[in-house]
Design a protein around this motif. Structure first.
Motif, mmCIF file in Angstrom:
data_model
loop_
_atom_site.group_PDB
_atom_site.id
_atom_site.type_symbol
_atom_site.label_atom_id
_atom_site.label_comp_id
_atom_site.label_asym_id
_atom_site.label_seq_id
_atom_site.Cartn_x
_atom_site.Cartn_y
_atom_site.Cartn_z
ATOM 1 N N ILE A 141 -6.465 -1.501 -9.376
ATOM 2 C CA ILE A 141 -5.743 -0.571 -8.617
ATOM 3 C C ILE A 141 -6.303 -0.839 -7.026
ATOM 4 O O ILE A 141 -7.273 -0.623 -7.472
ATOM 5 C CB ILE A 141 -5.788 0.351 -8.566
ATOM 6 C CG1 ILE A 141 -4.610 0.874 -10.464
ATOM 7 C CG2 ILE A 141 -4.893 2.020 -7.616
ATOM 8 C CD1 ILE A 141 -3.364 1.725 -9.799
ATOM 9 N N PRO A 176 1.512 -0.410 -15.551
ATOM 10 C CA PRO A 176 0.547 -0.791 -14.759
ATOM 11 C C PRO A 176 0.942 -0.217 -12.686
ATOM 12 O O PRO A 176 0.784 0.031 -12.488
ATOM 13 C CB PRO A 176 -0.094 -2.542 -14.292
ATOM 14 C CG PRO A 176 -0.072 -2.284 -16.087
ATOM 15 C CD PRO A 176 0.641 -2.425 -16.353
ATOM 16 N N ALA A 177 2.689 -0.674 -13.203
ATOM 17 C CA ALA A 177 3.687 -0.347 -12.059
ATOM 18 C C ALA A 177 3.463 0.951 -11.954
ATOM 19 O O ALA A 177 3.700 1.619 -11.236
ATOM 20 C CB ALA A 177 4.936 -0.812 -12.284
ATOM 21 N N GLN A 218 0.894 2.306 -10.504
ATOM 22 C CA GLN A 218 0.423 2.304 -9.340
ATOM 23 C C GLN A 218 1.227 2.903 -8.478
ATOM 24 O O GLN A 218 1.624 3.826 -7.079
ATOM 25 C CB GLN A 218 0.741 0.804 -9.213
ATOM 26 C CG GLN A 218 0.827 0.159 -7.495
ATOM 27 C CD GLN A 218 1.986 -0.653 -6.609
ATOM 28 O OE1 GLN A 218 1.844 -1.872 -7.832
ATOM 29 N NE2 GLN A 218 2.231 -0.860 -5.570
ATOM 30 N N ARG A 219 2.452 2.981 -8.534
ATOM 31 C CA ARG A 219 3.483 4.579 -8.540
ATOM 32 C C ARG A 219 3.097 5.309 -8.162
ATOM 33 O O ARG A 219 2.737 5.982 -7.068
ATOM 34 C CB ARG A 219 5.063 4.625 -9.074
ATOM 35 C CG ARG A 219 6.029 3.169 -8.725
ATOM 36 C CD ARG A 219 6.910 3.685 -9.074
ATOM 37 N NE ARG A 219 7.555 3.998 -10.251
ATOM 38 C CZ ARG A 219 7.900 3.572 -11.230
ATOM 39 N NH1 ARG A 219 7.750 1.079 -10.955
ATOM 40 N NH2 ARG A 219 7.714 3.445 -12.710
ATOM 41 N N ASP A 226 0.416 5.320 -5.650
ATOM 42 C CA ASP A 226 0.895 5.262 -3.823
ATOM 43 C C ASP A 226 1.090 6.702 -3.844
ATOM 44 O O ASP A 226 1.262 7.462 -2.601
ATOM 45 C CB ASP A 226 2.075 4.686 -3.913
ATOM 46 C CG ASP A 226 1.778 3.215 -4.208
ATOM 47 O OD1 ASP A 226 0.724 2.860 -4.624
ATOM 48 O OD2 ASP A 226 2.574 2.116 -4.479
ATOM 49 N N GLY A 274 -2.068 2.154 -2.466
ATOM 50 C CA GLY A 274 -3.049 1.395 -3.146
ATOM 51 C C GLY A 274 -2.492 0.659 -3.728
ATOM 52 O O GLY A 274 -0.858 0.716 -3.777
ATOM 53 N N LYS A 275 -2.626 -0.166 -4.434
ATOM 54 C CA LYS A 275 -1.766 -2.005 -5.252
ATOM 55 C C LYS A 275 -2.066 -2.561 -6.346
ATOM 56 O O LYS A 275 -3.193 -2.514 -6.270
ATOM 57 C CB LYS A 275 -1.551 -2.618 -3.957
ATOM 58 C CG LYS A 275 -0.332 -3.652 -4.139
ATOM 59 C CD LYS A 275 -0.243 -4.545 -3.081
ATOM 60 C CE LYS A 275 1.200 -5.534 -3.109
ATOM 61 N NZ LYS A 275 0.903 -6.823 -3.559
ATOM 62 N N ALA A 276 -1.328 -2.304 -7.921
ATOM 63 C CA ALA A 276 -1.781 -2.050 -8.974
ATOM 64 C C ALA A 276 -1.357 -4.127 -8.586
ATOM 65 O O ALA A 276 -0.478 -4.466 -8.368
ATOM 66 C CB ALA A 276 -0.957 -1.258 -9.698
ATOM 67 N N GLN A 277 -3.033 -4.671 -9.123
ATOM 68 C CA GLN A 277 -2.642 -5.908 -9.739
ATOM 69 C C GLN A 277 -2.889 -6.131 -10.724
ATOM 70 O O GLN A 277 -3.377 -6.790 -11.621
ATOM 71 C CB GLN A 277 -3.949 -7.000 -8.843
ATOM 72 C CG GLN A 277 -3.914 -6.370 -7.516
ATOM 73 C CD GLN A 277 -3.882 -7.006 -6.653
ATOM 74 O OE1 GLN A 277 -3.199 -8.150 -6.455
ATOM 75 N NE2 GLN A 277 -3.073 -5.977 -5.146
#
Ligand SMILES: Nc1nc2c(ncn2[C@@H]2O[C@H](COP(=O)(O)OP(=O)(O)OP(=O)(O)O)[C@@H](O)[C@H]2O)c(=O)[nH]1
Length: 350
Positions: free
Chosen positions: A255, A333-334, A337-338, A341, A347-350
């Motif tokens: 993240i 991971p999504a 990330q949600r 956020d 933030g952005k999960a990669q």
């Protein structure tokens, strides 16, 4: 936010783990041959009989022996806490030589999570001890099979700060390379060391101490570099997706956030995440950029437990912004990330 109290005075407890027969005792014996590790107390947490004869010189009493190196060895058949308290009592009363660190060798089927929790969270232990490094031994002939069959093996690898590959002399270079690739996919943040039968193991395996600022900065740099290199694999496309399935859906992901985080919101988000998904999060390491704090803050966690945050003196060169590496099982991971956020920022999960 303040950093943790200085660790001075607390004895580091280094955890040496690895699956049954991986080579933990062999590694420990070779490490303890170094004079630099003579002032080490060893706790061996075993089920049933303990084959310590090869290490033994003199029995001090039925649980404690003095090793050839001068180290103290104590077999804990009851409880880790009892073992540590007992060692400290004897040290205080002078019935044991003074020691500067403790190495705990776990059973081959131990999940390191509860051990780490006991060390960090127990009100009595946490005033006298602190967690040192977690070293996990994985052997080439059985490592890949154990990872596929035994969740304990996965947890040991995921928790590691350092991964030691043993018995490469018993397998082909191809098998060793396959295990190394599997280990770095599972725990990209751990340093990978191959043990060589004819060479003494590097004592830094035990002595590289997370409480040491220079060491911590180097470690952080390594996680981040590993993150950059492994990013493709972490998304689990193609081959990596296949491997992820074989590892019981364990994934590593990152993240990131460019803007500094508000600490209270981040702390709330993290505690909610661990409260809800702590059982699935095997390892967490992050470098945080926090509002109003110039230096980066390091957080580390094993399962439900997060260590006290630590400040680095400066940002590692070329590194900026928050980066959190998570190794988790059956966690999308999504989804992480949600929630990041929603609670913390963009933030952005990669
Ligand atoms: N050939 C070879 N044998 C090794 C190596 N490391 C360990 N062994 C052998 O593997 C066997 C198991 O090693 P141990 O060090 O007892 O393993 P362990 O992880 O402590 O075992 P448990 O405590 O039973 O889980 C022993 O016979 C060791 O001599 C290695 O690098 N090469």
């Amino acid at each position: 936010m303040n950093g943790p109290p200085a660790p001075a005075g607390k004895l580091p407890v280094h955890v040496l783990t690895g699956f049954l027969g991986a080579g933990k005792t062999s590694l420990l014996r070779r490490l303890l041959a170094s004079p630099a590790l003579a002032d080490t107390a060893v706790l061996i947490n075993e089920f049933g009989e303990v084959g310590l004869d090869h290490l033994l010189v003199e029995a001090v009493d039925e649980d404690i022996v003095l090793l050839k190196s001068g180290c103290v060895c104590c077999t804990v058949r009851t409880d880790l806490k009892d073992g540590l308290v007992n060692l400290m009592e004897r040290r205080r009363h002078g019935t044991l030589p003074p020691f500067a660190r403790v190495v705990l060798e776990t059973t081959g089927i131990a999940d390191p999570g509860p051990i780490v929790t006991t060390l960090i969270a127990d009100p009595m232990l946490r005033h006298q001890f602190r967690l040192g490094g977690i070293v996990t031994v994985v052997d080439v002939p059985n490592g890949v099979g154990n990872l596929a069959s035994f969740p304990e093996s996965l947890r040991q690898v995921a928790a590691a700060d350092r991964l030691a590959i043993s018995k490469s002399d018993l397998a082909s270079p191809g098998e060793a390379a396959m295990l190394a690739a599997r280990l770095s996919a599972l725990n990209p943040s751990a340093a990978l060391v191959t043990l060589l039968p004819d060479e003494a193991p590097d004592i830094a395996l035990l002595l590289a101490d997370p409480a040491d600022e220079a060491h911590r900065a180097a470690e952080v740099r390594r996680w981040i570099e590993a993150a950059a290199v492994r990013e493709g694999g972490w998304r689990f496309h193609g081959h990596a997706a296949h491997e992820a399935g074989r590892h019981g859906d364990i994934r590593a992901f990152v993240i990131r956030a460019e803007a500094p985080l508000a600490w209270p919101r981040f702390a709330l988000w993290l505690s909610m995440l661990l409260n809800r998904h702590g059982g699935e999060i095997l390892r967490l390491k992050g470098l945080l950029s926090i509002e109003s704090i110039a230096e980066p803050v390091v957080i580390q966690g094993v399962q439900h437990l997060v260590h006290a945050p630590e400040h680095l003196k400066a940002w590692p060169e070329g590194v900026h912004g928050t980066q959190i590496v998570m190794i988790a099982r059956r966690l999308d991971p999504a989804l992480v990330q949600r929630s990041f956020d929603a609670f913390v920022g963009s933030g952005k999960a990669q």
